[in-house]
Design a protein around this motif. Structure first.
Motif, PDB file in Angstrom:
ATOM      1  N   LEU A 171      56.021 -18.281  34.206  1.00  0.00           N
ATOM      2  CA  LEU A 171      55.305 -19.527  34.452  1.00  0.00           C
ATOM      3  C   LEU A 171      54.168 -19.693  33.457  1.00  0.00           C
ATOM      4  N   ASP A 172      54.114 -20.861  32.852  1.00  0.00           N
ATOM      5  CA  ASP A 172      52.967 -21.209  32.030  1.00  0.00           C
ATOM      6  C   ASP A 172      51.922 -21.838  32.934  1.00  0.00           C
ATOM      7  N   ILE A 173      50.765 -21.183  33.029  1.00  0.00           N
ATOM      8  CA  ILE A 173      49.717 -21.686  33.914  1.00  0.00           C
ATOM      9  C   ILE A 173      48.858 -22.674  33.136  1.00  0.00           C
ATOM     10  N   LEU A 174      48.809 -23.893  33.599  1.00  0.00           N
ATOM     11  CA  LEU A 174      48.045 -24.922  32.894  1.00  0.00           C
ATOM     12  C   LEU A 174      46.666 -25.040  33.539  1.00  0.00           C
ATOM     13  N   SER A 175      45.807 -25.869  32.932  1.00  0.00           N
ATOM     14  CA  SER A 175      44.438 -25.901  33.463  1.00  0.00           C
ATOM     15  C   SER A 175      44.358 -26.630  34.796  1.00  0.00           C
ATOM     16  N   SER A 176      45.329 -27.518  35.069  1.00  0.00           N
ATOM     17  CA  SER A 176      45.318 -28.072  36.430  1.00  0.00           C
ATOM     18  C   SER A 176      46.532 -27.544  37.190  1.00  0.00           C
ATOM     19  N   LEU A 177      46.312 -27.246  38.438  1.00  0.00           N
ATOM     20  CA  LEU A 177      47.374 -26.620  39.244  1.00  0.00           C
ATOM     21  C   LEU A 177      47.932 -27.615  40.258  1.00  0.00           C
ATOM     22  N   PRO A 178      49.224 -27.529  40.553  1.00  0.00           N
ATOM     23  CA  PRO A 178      49.801 -28.372  41.616  1.00  0.00           C
ATOM     24  C   PRO A 178      49.282 -27.922  42.991  1.00  0.00           C
ATOM     25  N   ILE A 195      48.683 -17.245  30.784  1.00  0.00           N
ATOM     26  CA  ILE A 195      47.447 -18.017  30.898  1.00  0.00           C
ATOM     27  C   ILE A 195      46.928 -18.285  29.500  1.00  0.00           C
ATOM     28  N   TYR A 196      46.677 -19.561  29.237  1.00  0.00           N
ATOM     29  CA  TYR A 196      46.201 -19.954  27.910  1.00  0.00           C
ATOM     30  C   TYR A 196      44.690 -19.878  27.865  1.00  0.00           C
ATOM     31  N   THR A 238      45.397 -13.632  41.793  1.00  0.00           N
ATOM     32  CA  THR A 238      45.409 -12.564  42.783  1.00  0.00           C
ATOM     33  C   THR A 238      46.754 -12.537  43.511  1.00  0.00           C
ATOM     34  N   GLU A 239      47.254 -13.715  43.825  1.00  0.00           N
ATOM     35  CA  GLU A 239      48.576 -13.748  44.479  1.00  0.00           C
ATOM     36  C   GLU A 239      49.653 -13.207  43.544  1.00  0.00           C
ATOM     37  N   PHE A 240      49.529 -13.539  42.282  1.00  0.00           N
ATOM     38  CA  PHE A 240      50.491 -12.993  41.316  1.00  0.00           C
ATOM     39  C   PHE A 240      50.428 -11.468  41.323  1.00  0.00           C
ATOM     40  N   PHE A 241      49.210 -10.939  41.281  1.00  0.00           N
ATOM     41  CA  PHE A 241      49.069  -9.479  41.324  1.00  0.00           C
ATOM     42  C   PHE A 241      49.786  -8.908  42.549  1.00  0.00           C
ATOM     43  N   ASN A 242      49.627  -9.584  43.658  1.00  0.00           N
ATOM     44  CA  ASN A 242      50.248  -9.086  44.895  1.00  0.00           C
ATOM     45  C   ASN A 242      51.762  -9.244  44.915  1.00  0.00           C
ATOM     46  N   HIS A 243      52.275 -10.038  43.987  1.00  0.00           N
ATOM     47  CA  HIS A 243      53.728 -10.244  43.952  1.00  0.00           C
ATOM     48  C   HIS A 243      54.355  -9.675  42.681  1.00  0.00           C
ATOM     49  N   SER A 244      53.690  -8.647  42.098  1.00  0.00           N
ATOM     50  CA  SER A 244      54.248  -7.946  40.937  1.00  0.00           C
ATOM     51  C   SER A 244      54.499  -8.857  39.744  1.00  0.00           C
ATOM     52  N   VAL A 245      53.683  -9.888  39.610  1.00  0.00           N
ATOM     53  CA  VAL A 245      53.820 -10.772  38.459  1.00  0.00           C
ATOM     54  C   VAL A 245      52.832 -10.328  37.386  1.00  0.00           C
ATOM     55  N   GLN A 246      53.331 -10.124  36.190  1.00  0.00           N
ATOM     56  CA  GLN A 246      52.465  -9.688  35.100  1.00  0.00           C
ATOM     57  C   GLN A 246      51.783 -10.883  34.447  1.00  0.00           C
ATOM     58  N   ILE A 247      50.564 -10.642  33.958  1.00  0.00           N
ATOM     59  CA  ILE A 247      49.837 -11.705  33.273  1.00  0.00           C
ATOM     60  C   ILE A 247      49.991 -11.529  31.763  1.00  0.00           C
ATOM     61  N   VAL A 248      50.141 -12.660  31.076  1.00  0.00           N
ATOM     62  CA  VAL A 248      50.187 -12.661  29.619  1.00  0.00           C
ATOM     63  C   VAL A 248      49.116 -13.639  29.141  1.00  0.00           C
ATOM     64  N   ILE A 249      48.298 -13.188  28.198  1.00  0.00           N
ATOM     65  CA  ILE A 249      47.269 -14.068  27.644  1.00  0.00           C
ATOM     66  C   ILE A 249      47.816 -14.704  26.373  1.00  0.00           C
ATOM     67  N   SER A 250      47.552 -15.983  26.209  1.00  0.00           N
ATOM     68  CA  SER A 250      48.060 -16.674  25.034  1.00  0.00           C
ATOM     69  C   SER A 250      46.994 -17.620  24.482  1.00  0.00           C
ATOM     70  N   GLY A 251      47.044 -17.831  23.193  1.00  0.00           N
ATOM     71  CA  GLY A 251      46.116 -18.776  22.569  1.00  0.00           C
ATOM     72  C   GLY A 251      45.132 -18.059  21.660  1.00  0.00           C
ATOM     73  N   SER A 252      44.099 -18.781  21.225  1.00  0.00           N
ATOM     74  CA  SER A 252      43.118 -18.179  20.331  1.00  0.00           C
ATOM     75  C   SER A 252      41.770 -18.099  21.042  1.00  0.00           C
ATOM     76  N   LEU A 253      40.869 -17.330  20.429  1.00  0.00           N
ATOM     77  CA  LEU A 253      39.560 -17.129  21.032  1.00  0.00           C
ATOM     78  C   LEU A 253      38.800 -18.457  21.052  1.00  0.00           C
ATOM     79  N   LEU A 254      38.423 -18.898  22.223  1.00  0.00           N
ATOM     80  CA  LEU A 254      37.698 -20.169  22.327  1.00  0.00           C
ATOM     81  C   LEU A 254      36.300 -19.957  22.879  1.00  0.00           C
ATOM     82  N   HIS A 255      35.972 -18.720  23.194  1.00  0.00           N
ATOM     83  CA  HIS A 255      34.661 -18.406  23.752  1.00  0.00           C
ATOM     84  C   HIS A 255      33.935 -17.484  22.787  1.00  0.00           C
TER      85      HIS A 255
END
Lengths: 669, 669
Positions: free
Chosen positions: B204-211, B229-230, B253-270
């Motif tokens: 899943l691509d997580i966008l800045s607004s969630l359904p 997560i971008y 947190t729910e993803f963590f509880n459901h064995s979903v791995q996080i992937v970071i994508s994009g460039s440094l914006l901070h």
């Protein structure tokens, strides 16, 4: 006795039944009906006032079922040949009243058990009394799991989108459907719950007004065993006799053609005096009936139905020949991988129409290819690739005769007759033997050279002007004509002609309960992912055909023979909802210019019998609600050793892709 | 390195990845990412400018794929542990341009073949570029049929009912969905075409607004393997650090509880200066990182994700104990037909919560049954039917102690303590042996009489005041408590009390891809018509539970234990469409008055572990469009030898009746 003799018709629709009320003198009832000309009765087996709960609570301890007649009253063959059981119509298995529901369930099971004990061929289940009939279907399904060969015929009115009127009173249904009522959906839901059980069939109650033709058409893909016509649906002709409206007549004729039996129900509503009997439009055979004294009250209706039966045209010879193949699934031929047998050649060579189309095509090609002024000098090289036992060689040579006759008729110079050199290329060594005999027998030795080789690897000594082939399957390219002709076009001159010059496959969605059940009976996935050649008969064609894949020859573009096509069908909205069991497939081939041959229904070549349609099943019957588009995908795929199709549906719901990688069905290269 | 140590958590969600661009120095890319704290990279394997058609047409004859790195550049374990392949995102298999389509198909197959050669664990498939993705799915399905163990993760945006905005640019999708776009439907259609293949998963691509939450909830029944997560979805906190909105935090947190791995994508914006690093809310273990010189550009995002991981509560002990049972299908016990094993007794006897509820119920019943003034004279006869190895006997006797303590606290007369006579009835002779030891060990010989008999045929010497039993299954009546207690109530006094006094089963529709695939893997009908006991985890609960069957004890109405219930579920409209793989079942039992125990989620007894839910599968996954009611029928049926359930769906579409006549699944009497 049967309604009449119709040459070629051996179906059950020759027999007509009569619906009776509960009667405890079964033998009398039966004798009266049979001597009155009917073949069977539809009769209640149990007193309709019986309720199991009253038996146990208030009864005298006796718990004998109040049956119409003990099994000994009629002989076993009388029971099974002449009685269709009628389950009590008061039962209501989806009642909110639990007592009614339980009474209904017990009664249903008892009556079926009794009918089964009597070895009846069928029982008629009363129409559901409510829109939701889940518990009724569940109980019937349980019974079907453990019943012997007896069929259960669910009775439903032939009705759509109109509230029930008085005509349906005889159907014993108190269902008060709204304006969207469609009895087919009732049936569909019921049989889905019962998992398309092959012993669950339909009886249609024909009312005085009929739904649209498209809507009625859906029923021809369903296992309709009988149609009940009520006496109050009959009109009265000028002489006072019962008759039916034109639309009813047409419907009854279609029923006859689909092995649906007619049952007459109701009371005599047409008062006909004894004198006028002879004026009836019945056949002469009926005259002996007048010696039997008591005329059956419903005889005028029976006579009218018999008249409709007898006035039908006899079955055409081709139809009669194909009767045994109706709805019988066959595996498509694999003529490339396997060698055909003599019997197969024999059958196909009889298709005069097909070869005369080829002959016309060759004629036109020769005329175009060789101007009159060159006719005497130019020798046209014609190669028949896949010559088999020679029918296309014969057709090609006959085209010369045709041209010669034309020359004579037109009084043209003898020199304008064309000259041919024919190569007959055939890979089946058995067929080659026959080819040699044929050539010798016909004295074609100077004209025809026989080549025993696969066209894909033959090194031709010269190039052809005309390449003639007939490698078409029911779905056009499914016997690998494209791959074979790609191999053969090496030895076609750059401006040479291929006959056929192109072919296109077509599909249309169909309801085909019989075919679905036959596929399902194999209990595996592979049979649901296989295409079958089949003479379609009990099938509802739900939408017009659409073209799928086209191949053109010769083809110099190096284009692959893989194809992908997405199609969108729209089922006419007056059909109502429908269930799709799969797709009927056809082809049309352009042999040369305007000479075509094919089996696509709207343009089919008449009286050609070489090809039955093809049928691509769906693993799960697809419900298509009124107005929903049906989106279908077809692929033609290939590897080094085989060619196969994959197919799926993505609207209104999504099916799996069938036959992935050709895992279940393929054609060997 | 893992995001942190969370006691009990052994799932893959500890690992975090980073998405990279195409880079021909793979070893450098990998070293940089791993030393930067990431566990794996999501990397393109082939130069994105590659097009097969250009290779053959204009190429120099060389047809070597422009891969990012040869297989020898990394070790096999590096490839398989640290690299997830990213299929070229330009591919468009449903393009109307045939050249693009064919190029896409060839590239897809080549890249997968290459990834497979490298033994990668997974490849990410780019999002479909169009609403209709039939050809894409068909090609992926073909690949899945012949791929080894490698998983294919279809990438889709987590998005519903809103047109895509700039945030999705990274998803490389040019899909321009209308206002009705729901990416779950995309996925659903794709996986239906691929027949729920177990190696086809989701990213899943997580966008800045969630359904909406309901809409997101559907994904927890799907095989989501990773969430991307971008960097531009991160907010900036007061100190300039990246952080996520509350809703995003909860989702992660729910993803963590459901064995979903996080992937970071994009460039440094901070832009965070080196000094402020120590102020990061990360755990102390991270301090050693400062010795590694080049800090990964995306480290601030990784640190934030690690912070979210580490701040989670440890798994409760019960959850940890049940980890191994998550989504693991078990056949329900048949305690009536089979004798339980010691191990099974052992496990269930540990459920302190359950027995304390029983003790409370017995206490209340005793107080109601015996007025204080009669306490010293009246001996209450309590029968434990199905005593097993004695836990209910113990709980019953402990209730006396409780009453005694109450007496002491209330300073009441000693005489108000109740007196009990206990019969322990047990049919399992092995358990009876243990019972005898227990009674002797505890010195209960004067109070407890052990009866080695089936309660249905025991001739009791006297009648009971209180009948205590625990014969409940996950679905309440499914271990035949009703039939057993009907047999036992013969020896209950007319005004006697049954504990439990009633119980009710509940169901709710669920999406459960994992369970569906496990059932399907048996490749037979029977497993689709069987109920399973299962610790539900990767499941989307689509609608609140509804009650199904209720049984009350004692029951003198001679009412049958057969039941029929029709239920209508409404899936919240903001969920969107959904797929139903079956029904989760639960029960709630009233032991006595307000003392209940049960597992129905909204009222479940906390910390009780004796029952996992039950799962009734559907043979075909059922698509329910937004707003369509879901009509379900459940039956409890019985014969002389067995009890079984049948179930079906009649809306939005009709399923077959499952398990007709208990042909696949039943409980023996």
């Amino acid at each position: 006795m049967p309604l009449g003799q119709r040459p070629g018709d051996k179906s059950e629709s020759r027999y007509c039944g009569v619906e009776t009320e509960f009667h405890d003198d079964m033998p009398h009832l039966l004798t009266e009906s049979l001597s009155g000309g009917f073949d069977f009765i539809v009769a209640p087996l149990i007193d309709p006032s019986y309720r199991p709960s009253c038996m146990t609570n208030g009864g005298s301890g006796s718990s004998v079922l109040p049956v119409a007649a003990s099994d000994l009253i009629l002989s076993p063959s009388q029971w099974s040949s002449h009685v269709v059981g009628k389950i009590s119509s008061w039962i209501d298995l989806d009642s909110d009243d639990e007592k009614v529901r339980l009474d209904s369930e017990i009664t249903l099971k008892q009556e079926i058990a009794w009918a089964s004990h009597l070895s009846l061929q069928a029982c008629i289940l009363p129409p559901p009394r409510r829109a939701s009939c889940g518990n009724y279907a569940k109980c019937v399904n349980q019974i079907l799991q453990s019943t012997n060969n007896m069929q259960l015929w669910l009775r439903v009115p032939l009705q759509k989108s109109e509230p029930m009127d008085d005509d349906s009173a005889n159907a014993n249904s108190d269902f008060s459907g709204g304006s969207m009522f469609d009895s087919w959906e009732w049936w569909n839901s019921f049989r889905l719950l019962c998992e398309h059980h092959s012993q669950l069939c339909v009886v249609l109650d024909i009312l005085s007004s009929l739904p649209s033709n498209n809507s009625v058409g859906r029923w021809f893909g369903e296992p309709v065993r009988a149609a009940v016509i009520y006496t109050n649906s009959f009109l009265t002709n000028a002489r006072g006799y019962p008759c039916l409206s034109k639309r009813h007549q047409k419907l009854i004729t279609e029923f006859f053609n689909h092995s649906v039996q007619i049952v007459i129900s109701g009371s005599l509503l047409h008062d006909i005096s004894g004198e006028s009997i002879k004026a009836l439009p019945a056949n002469d055979d009926d005259s002996h009936l007048e010696v039997i004294p008591p005329r059956h009250a419903l005889r005028p209706y029976l006579d009218y139905v018999a008249y409709l039966y007898q006035r039908m045209d006899p079955l055409p010879e081709q139809e009669r020949f194909e009767l045994g193949y109706r709805d019988f699934l066959q595996s498509p031929l694999q003529p490339l991988m396997d060698n055909l047998e003599a019997q197969t050649y024999e059958t196909f060579e009889k298709d005069i129409v097909k070869y005369s189309q080829y002959q016309r095509a060759v004629c036109k090609a020769l005329i175009d290819r060789v101007p009159d002024e060159n006719a005497s000098t130019k020798i046209t090289v014609l190669m028949v690739v896949g010559a088999g036992r020679g029918p296309l060689v014969r057709a090609s040579l006959q085209s010369l005769d045709v041209l010669r006759i034309k020359v004579i008729i037109l009084q043209a110079a003898e020199e304008t007759a064309r000259k041919l050199k024919v190569y007959a290329v055939e890979k089946n060594p058995n067929a080659v033997i026959t080819l040699h005999s044929l050539v010798k027998l016909e004295g074609w030795e100077d004209i025809v050279t026989i080549i025993s080789s696969d066209m894909r690897c033959w090194n031709a000594p010269e190039k052809a002007d005309i390449l003639v082939s007939e490698l078409l399957g029911s779905f056009g390219d499914n016997e690998l004509s494209p791959e074979c002709l790609d191999g053969a076009q090496r030895f076609l001159k750059a401006d040479g002609i291929s006959i056929p010059s192109s072919y296109t496959s077509f599909i249309q969605p169909v309801t085909a309960t019989k075919l679905y059940n036959d596929v399902k009976s194999h209990k595996d996935l592979a049979h649901f992912e296989t295409a079958y050649v089949v003479k379609l008969h009990r099938v509802a064609r739900l939408a017009p055909c659409q073209p799928v894949f086209t191949f053109t020859h010769p083809e110099y573009s190096k284009k692959s023979n893989e194809r992908y096509k997405k199609l969108c069908f729209e089922i006419p909205s007056d059909s109502g909802s429908a269930v799709v069991h799969g797709f009927a497939g056809y082809f049309d081939a352009t042999l040369y210019k305007d000479v075509h041959l094919g089996i696509e229904p709207s343009t089919a070549t008449p009286n050609m019998f070489s090809w039955f349609p093809i049928f691509f099943p769906l693993r799960t019957p697809l419900f298509v609600a009124t107005g929903s588009p049906l989106e279908v995908h077809f692929w033609r795929c290939s590897s080094t050793s085989k060619v196969w199709y994959e197919w799926c549906v993505t609207s209104p719901t999504t099916s799996p892709v069938h036959n992935s990688n050709g895992r279940s069905y393929w054609v060997g290269l």
